[in-house]
Design an enzyme around this catalytic site. Structure first.
Site, mmCIF file in Angstrom:
data_model
loop_
_atom_site.group_PDB
_atom_site.id
_atom_site.type_symbol
_atom_site.label_atom_id
_atom_site.label_comp_id
_atom_site.label_asym_id
_atom_site.label_seq_id
_atom_site.Cartn_x
_atom_site.Cartn_y
_atom_site.Cartn_z
ATOM 1 N N PRO A 31 -0.118 -8.010 -4.898
ATOM 2 C CA PRO A 31 0.867 -8.956 -5.448
ATOM 3 C C PRO A 31 1.886 -8.214 -6.315
ATOM 4 O O PRO A 31 1.503 -7.410 -7.160
ATOM 5 C CB PRO A 31 0.009 -9.893 -6.307
ATOM 6 C CG PRO A 31 -1.220 -9.098 -6.651
ATOM 7 C CD PRO A 31 -1.450 -8.184 -5.480
ATOM 8 N N CYS A 33 5.512 -9.029 -8.494
ATOM 9 C CA CYS A 33 6.634 -9.845 -8.955
ATOM 10 C C CYS A 33 7.941 -9.222 -8.503
ATOM 11 O O CYS A 33 8.142 -8.018 -8.652
ATOM 12 C CB CYS A 33 6.652 -9.905 -10.487
ATOM 13 S SG CYS A 33 5.414 -10.993 -11.154
ATOM 14 N N ALA A 67 2.685 -13.052 -8.563
ATOM 15 C CA ALA A 67 2.154 -14.037 -9.503
ATOM 16 C C ALA A 67 3.037 -15.278 -9.432
ATOM 17 O O ALA A 67 4.240 -15.215 -9.700
ATOM 18 C CB ALA A 67 2.156 -13.461 -10.911
ATOM 19 N N GLN A 109 -0.980 -15.913 -5.148
ATOM 20 C CA GLN A 109 -1.605 -15.547 -6.413
ATOM 21 C C GLN A 109 -1.179 -16.569 -7.463
ATOM 22 O O GLN A 109 -0.017 -16.578 -7.887
ATOM 23 C CB GLN A 109 -1.207 -14.136 -6.859
ATOM 24 C CG GLN A 109 -2.053 -13.713 -8.070
ATOM 25 C CD GLN A 109 -1.655 -12.381 -8.678
ATOM 26 O OE1 GLN A 109 -0.475 -12.185 -8.989
ATOM 27 N NE2 GLN A 109 -2.608 -11.496 -8.888
ATOM 28 N N TYR A 194 -2.798 -11.636 -18.869
ATOM 29 C CA TYR A 194 -2.229 -12.974 -18.824
ATOM 30 C C TYR A 194 -3.298 -13.977 -19.284
ATOM 31 O O TYR A 194 -4.381 -13.579 -19.692
ATOM 32 C CB TYR A 194 -1.641 -13.258 -17.438
ATOM 33 C CG TYR A 194 -0.508 -12.290 -17.140
ATOM 34 C CD1 TYR A 194 0.639 -12.278 -17.956
ATOM 35 C CD2 TYR A 194 -0.588 -11.343 -16.132
ATOM 36 C CE1 TYR A 194 1.669 -11.369 -17.739
ATOM 37 C CE2 TYR A 194 0.448 -10.430 -15.908
ATOM 38 C CZ TYR A 194 1.562 -10.451 -16.719
ATOM 39 O OH TYR A 194 2.576 -9.550 -16.525
ATOM 40 N N LEU A 312 -2.740 3.083 -6.968
ATOM 41 C CA LEU A 312 -2.405 4.414 -6.446
ATOM 42 C C LEU A 312 -3.272 4.818 -5.256
ATOM 43 O O LEU A 312 -3.742 5.944 -5.181
ATOM 44 C CB LEU A 312 -2.440 5.456 -7.562
ATOM 45 C CG LEU A 312 -1.218 5.411 -8.504
ATOM 46 C CD1 LEU A 312 -1.346 6.443 -9.606
ATOM 47 C CD2 LEU A 312 0.094 5.617 -7.734
ATOM 48 N N GLY A 334 0.397 -1.401 -3.218
ATOM 49 C CA GLY A 334 1.518 -2.003 -3.937
ATOM 50 C C GLY A 334 2.792 -1.209 -3.759
ATOM 51 O O GLY A 334 3.528 -1.375 -2.780
ATOM 52 N N ARG A 335 3.035 -0.281 -4.704
ATOM 53 C CA ARG A 335 4.322 0.421 -4.714
ATOM 54 C C ARG A 335 4.606 1.170 -3.421
ATOM 55 O O ARG A 335 5.754 1.225 -2.972
ATOM 56 C CB ARG A 335 4.389 1.342 -5.936
ATOM 57 C CG ARG A 335 4.550 0.548 -7.224
ATOM 58 C CD ARG A 335 4.183 1.342 -8.439
ATOM 59 N NE ARG A 335 2.751 1.606 -8.510
ATOM 60 C CZ ARG A 335 2.153 2.282 -9.476
ATOM 61 N NH1 ARG A 335 2.879 2.774 -10.460
ATOM 62 N NH2 ARG A 335 0.845 2.466 -9.467
HETATM 63 C C1 FMN Z 1 6.963 -4.323 -9.199
HETATM 64 C C2 FMN Z 1 5.526 -4.678 -9.476
HETATM 65 C C3 FMN Z 1 5.186 -6.000 -9.700
HETATM 66 C C4 FMN Z 1 3.845 -6.362 -9.891
HETATM 67 N N1 FMN Z 1 3.509 -7.682 -10.025
HETATM 68 C C5 FMN Z 1 2.200 -8.042 -10.019
HETATM 69 C C6 FMN Z 1 1.827 -9.403 -9.927
HETATM 70 O O1 FMN Z 1 2.652 -10.300 -9.772
HETATM 71 N N2 FMN Z 1 0.497 -9.706 -9.983
HETATM 72 C C7 FMN Z 1 -0.461 -8.733 -10.102
HETATM 73 O O2 FMN Z 1 -1.647 -9.059 -10.158
HETATM 74 N N3 FMN Z 1 -0.126 -7.430 -10.152
HETATM 75 C C8 FMN Z 1 1.164 -7.060 -10.085
HETATM 76 N N4 FMN Z 1 1.506 -5.732 -10.045
HETATM 77 C C9 FMN Z 1 0.429 -4.731 -9.948
HETATM 78 C C10 FMN Z 1 0.161 -4.381 -8.474
HETATM 79 O O3 FMN Z 1 -0.368 -5.482 -7.761
HETATM 80 C C11 FMN Z 1 -0.829 -3.202 -8.334
HETATM 81 O O4 FMN Z 1 -2.074 -3.594 -8.854
HETATM 82 C C12 FMN Z 1 -0.343 -1.951 -9.061
HETATM 83 O O5 FMN Z 1 1.010 -1.699 -8.774
HETATM 84 C C13 FMN Z 1 -1.176 -0.732 -8.680
HETATM 85 O O6 FMN Z 1 -1.157 -0.521 -7.279
HETATM 86 P P1 FMN Z 1 -0.157 0.539 -6.569
HETATM 87 O O7 FMN Z 1 -0.420 1.869 -7.235
HETATM 88 O O8 FMN Z 1 -0.543 0.520 -5.118
HETATM 89 O O9 FMN Z 1 1.251 0.081 -6.799
HETATM 90 C C14 FMN Z 1 2.849 -5.364 -9.892
HETATM 91 C C15 FMN Z 1 3.203 -4.026 -9.704
HETATM 92 C C16 FMN Z 1 4.527 -3.682 -9.467
HETATM 93 C C17 FMN Z 1 4.865 -2.238 -9.195
#
Ligand code: FMN
Length: 368
Positions: A31, A33, A67, A109, A194, A312, A334-335
């Site tokens: 997820p 935002c 979210a 979510q 949150y 990551l 995610g990223r």
């Molecule tokens: C731009 C952005 C927005 C995010 N928004 C949410 C969100 O809405 N809800 C949530 O649980 N985590 C959110 N996260 C966290 C990601 O879901 C994820 O857990 C985190 O980026 C680590 O994973 P990654 O290294 O693959 O990016 C967000 C992360 C990023 C980079």
């Protein structure tokens, strides 16, 4: 030896099921935002259709939305999506229908940002803004377990038990709308500092009533929301919980307390855990490749429901190893998926598998 492409897909690319929900592989879109509801009415836009739709055509096994607030005050920023009215239901329905037609089921979510609501969007054009969005600039007064603020943000109003009851009802009403909007799964956002995590963490929740104090008191809100949503949400649809497994600070919420909560969540019918960390307080987090996977492993060993790891996980072989070792049942990306919507397609290629089901017909000629 290369895995046989027909009979033995690597576990990362093997289909999976939660209740009656079938996923073509074990890769979830984490997820994220987008802060792209410019009308500030919680209604997802063309941006959300294209953003989530591109990852659906990119081969993800499950799309998890950003979210999405259960009430206007539950938004992290004025530009967040929501699911508290019928206009939002209609807009989400267009998105779920499109993603599902590409073979990707969608989880919403559901979230309430608590004392971390009403903040400026994390977008470059707002980079000079810090703290809480003031009421004259489309912000609102926030709520929390106590009136103590998150550092740098305005102090929230302490919730009384009647208000807590209404928030539980908001989650239930949003789940009902999620069904109308065609979502395949609900993920409850109990992580990242949150509202629900604020109640879980002893560093934030210093209440002395039934929603505070000892472990059962602090876990009460999480369990009441999960149980109430489970009752309303169709029995054949999965309910997922995302939690922060630790506050990364001595005396805070930690993995032992997460294990206790996970066991209770399983008893009220939660089908999977999505394991993140941090966010309730300012802490030093040792971020690095797969830095949260160990927490997923500990929780997976403690419960029988499946667990998703996130954080990551960027390399397909690394993701495959996480699942092969039994550290988790799913990985969320995610990223890496922001820069590469077709991450699962490349993962399949790198793991030596050709899978036409990961591509829409129109993209087959561009397969890896
Ligand atoms: C731009 C952005 C927005 C995010 N928004 C949410 C969100 O809405 N809800 C949530 O649980 N985590 C959110 N996260 C966290 C990601 O879901 C994820 O857990 C985190 O980026 C680590 O994973 P990654 O290294 O693959 O990016 C967000 C992360 C990023 C980079």
């Amino acid at each position: 030896m290369r895995p046989d492409p027909v009979t033995a897909p690597p576990v990362l690319l093997a289909p999976a099921q939660l209740r009656s929900l079938e996923m073509r592989n074990r890769i979830w879109l984490a997820p994220m935002c987008q802060y792209m509801v410019e009308a500030e009415d919680g209604v997802p836009t063309d941006w959300h259709l294209v953003h989530l739709g591109a990852r659906a055509t990119g081969g993800f096994g499950l799309i998890v939305t950003e979210a999405t607030a259960v009430s206007p005050e539950g938004r992290i920023s004025p530009q967040d999506t929501g699911l508290w009215n019928d206009e939002q239901v209609e807009a989400w329905r267009r998105i779920t229908r499109f993603c599902q037609a590409q073979g990707a089921p969608v989880a919403v979510q559901l979230a309430h940002a608590g004392r971390k609501a009403s903040t400026w969007p994390a977008l470059p054009r707002f980079s000079r803004r810090r703290g809480t969005v003031p009421e004259f600039a489309s912000g609102w007064r926030t709520v929390g377990p106590t009136a103590d603020p998150f550092p740098g943000l305005d102090a929230p109003d302490e919730l009384d038990t009647a208000q807590i009851g209404r928030i539980i009802e908001d989650f239930v009403a949003a789940a009902r709308r999620a069904e109308q909007a065609g979502f395949d799964a609900v993920e409850l956002h109990f992580a990242h500092g949150y509202l629900v995590h604020e109640f879980l963490s002893p560093l934030v929740n210093t209440r002395t009533d039934e929603y505070g104090g000892d472990g059962p008191g602090r876990r009460r809100l999480a369990l009441q929301i999960a149980a109430a949503v489970r009752e309303q949400w169709p029995q054949d649809h999965p309910l997922i919980v995302r939690l922060s497994a630790t506050d990364w600070i001595d005396g805070g919420w930690d993995i032992e307390q997460s294990v206790e909560l996970a066991r209770e969540l399983e008893k009220v019918g939660v089908d999977a855990l999505h394991v993140s960390t941090g966010g309730a307080v300012i802490a030093d987090i040792a971020v690095g490749p797969e830095y949260q996977v160990g927490f997923a492993r500990t929780l997976r060993d403690a419960v029988s429901m499946p667990v998703a790891a996130v954080g990551l996980i960027t390399d397909p072989r690394g993701a495959q190893d996480v699942l092969e070792r039994g550290d988790a049942d799913f990985v969320a990306v995610g990223r890496a998926a922001l820069r590469e919507p077709g991450w699962p397609q490349r993962a399949a290629h790198e793991l030596g598998m050709r899978d036409a089901a990961l591509y829409p017909g129109a993209y087959q000629r561009g397969s890896w």
